[in-house]
Write a protein that holds these residues in place. Structure first.
Motif, short mmCIF file in Angstrom:
data_model
loop_
_atom_site.label_atom_id
_atom_site.label_comp_id
_atom_site.label_asym_id
_atom_site.label_seq_id
_atom_site.Cartn_x
_atom_site.Cartn_y
_atom_site.Cartn_z
N ARG A 4 0.86 -1.19 0.00
CA ARG A 4 0.00 0.00 0.00
C ARG A 4 0.89 1.22 0.00
N SER A 5 0.64 2.11 -0.93
CA SER A 5 1.42 3.33 -1.03
C SER A 5 0.70 4.46 -0.32
N ILE A 6 1.48 5.26 0.43
CA ILE A 6 0.94 6.43 1.11
C ILE A 6 1.55 7.65 0.42
N TYR A 7 0.71 8.62 0.11
CA TYR A 7 1.22 9.86 -0.47
C TYR A 7 2.08 10.56 0.57
N ALA A 8 3.22 11.03 0.16
CA ALA A 8 4.12 11.74 1.07
C ALA A 8 4.47 13.09 0.49
N ASP A 9 4.29 14.12 1.28
CA ASP A 9 4.65 15.47 0.87
C ASP A 9 6.08 15.73 1.33
N THR A 10 7.01 15.83 0.39
CA THR A 10 8.41 16.06 0.76
C THR A 10 8.67 17.56 0.88
N LEU A 11 9.73 17.92 1.59
CA LEU A 11 10.06 19.32 1.81
C LEU A 11 10.33 20.04 0.49
N PHE A 12 10.96 19.34 -0.42
CA PHE A 12 11.14 19.87 -1.77
C PHE A 12 11.15 18.69 -2.72
N ASP A 13 10.97 18.94 -3.99
CA ASP A 13 10.89 17.87 -4.96
C ASP A 13 11.95 18.11 -6.03
N ALA A 14 13.02 17.35 -5.99
CA ALA A 14 14.12 17.55 -6.93
C ALA A 14 13.69 17.18 -8.35
N GLY A 15 13.88 18.13 -9.25
CA GLY A 15 13.56 17.88 -10.65
C GLY A 15 14.81 17.64 -11.49
N SER A 16 15.99 17.80 -10.85
CA SER A 16 17.25 17.60 -11.58
C SER A 16 18.31 17.13 -10.60
N LEU A 17 19.38 16.57 -11.14
CA LEU A 17 20.50 16.13 -10.31
C LEU A 17 21.11 17.33 -9.57
N GLU A 18 21.19 18.48 -10.23
CA GLU A 18 21.75 19.67 -9.60
C GLU A 18 20.95 20.08 -8.37
N GLU A 19 19.62 20.04 -8.46
CA GLU A 19 18.78 20.37 -7.31
C GLU A 19 19.01 19.38 -6.18
N CYS A 126 13.95 13.33 -0.86
CA CYS A 126 12.93 13.15 -1.91
C CYS A 126 12.55 11.68 -2.12
N LEU A 127 12.49 10.93 -1.03
CA LEU A 127 12.12 9.51 -1.10
C LEU A 127 13.00 8.76 -2.09
N ASP A 128 12.39 8.17 -3.14
CA ASP A 128 13.14 7.34 -4.09
C ASP A 128 14.21 8.12 -4.85
N ARG A 129 14.06 9.41 -4.99
CA ARG A 129 15.05 10.20 -5.75
C ARG A 129 16.34 10.41 -4.97
N GLY A 130 16.37 9.96 -3.72
CA GLY A 130 17.58 10.08 -2.91
C GLY A 130 18.37 8.78 -2.83
N ARG A 131 17.97 7.75 -3.63
CA ARG A 131 18.64 6.45 -3.56
C ARG A 131 18.72 5.82 -4.96
N TYR A 132 19.96 5.39 -5.33
CA TYR A 132 20.17 4.80 -6.66
C TYR A 132 21.04 3.55 -6.54
N SER A 160 7.90 6.22 -13.10
CA SER A 160 9.31 6.34 -12.72
C SER A 160 10.14 7.07 -13.77
N SER A 161 9.48 7.82 -14.67
CA SER A 161 10.21 8.47 -15.76
C SER A 161 11.21 9.52 -15.26
N LEU A 162 10.82 10.37 -14.30
CA LEU A 162 11.76 11.36 -13.77
C LEU A 162 12.89 10.67 -13.00
N TYR A 163 12.56 9.64 -12.22
CA TYR A 163 13.58 8.89 -11.49
C TYR A 163 14.61 8.31 -12.47
#
Length: 177
Positions: A4-19, A126-132, A160-163
């Motif tokens: 079950r997935s829960i929506y999570a509001d992150t402090l910021f949402d990285a749209g690029s590697l630089e961010e 940023c949840l999954d965007r912080g782990r590779y 998962s396109s942005l990821y």
């Protein structure tokens, strides 16, 4: 096991590697150890928040003051809930559990200083965007990311396109050495 997935509001949402790099205080590579424990906050038998905390042994440091060989605690945004004998993996956003012994590149901020419970525990930005997952870029190309399944990336079934785009940038910058 159900999920079950829960929506999570992150402090910021990285749209690029630089961010992601700009917000990260630490960028490290390492492996999860086999010592996961759940940390649940509940009220009247209802879980309000849950995470799974594991040790993470650092194998490379790209940013921050850790050293190779340091072992830190990481809180991943998932837990297992049991109700009427049925287990459900509850996770935040598209983030699914990391694999023990698999190497990952992680982006962290500082842990909360005002919380005794979490003061020395790091959480991926940023949840999954912080782990590779770390790959050997000599044997696998960036183009191979498009052929990987969400499950192979430790992701749920969400978009998962942005990821994947961020992952390609991460591979180019950090895994080509």
């Amino acid at each position: 096991m159900q999920t079950r997935s829960i929506y999570a509001d992150t402090l910021f949402d990285a749209g690029s590697l630089e961010e992601l790099e700009d917000h990260a205080k630490y960028i490290v590579q390492g492996k999860f150890q086999d010592d996961a424990t759940e940390d649940l906050q509940s009220e009247a038998g209802i879980v309000l928040y849950g995470a799974t905390v594991s040790s993470f042994e650092i194998t490379k440091v790209y940013k921050g003051d850790f050293e190779v060989g340091d072992v830190i605690k990481i809180a991943e945004q998932y837990y297992v809930e049991e109700q009427d004998g049925q287990q459900t993996l509850v996770h935040y956003g598209n983030y699914m559990p990391s694999d023990v012994g698999r190497e990952y590149l992680m982006f962290f901020d500082n842990p909360p200083e005002n919380s005794e419970r979490w003061k020395d525990t790091y959480t991926p930005l940023c949840l999954d965007r912080g782990r590779y997952p770390v790959i050997n870029a000599k044997t696998r190309s960036v183009a191979g990311v498009d052929n990987m399944t969400n499950e192979g990336l430790n992701l749920d079934t969400g978009d998962s396109s942005l990821y994947r785009q961020l992952y390609k940038d991460v591979i180019e910058k950090y895994m080509n050495g």
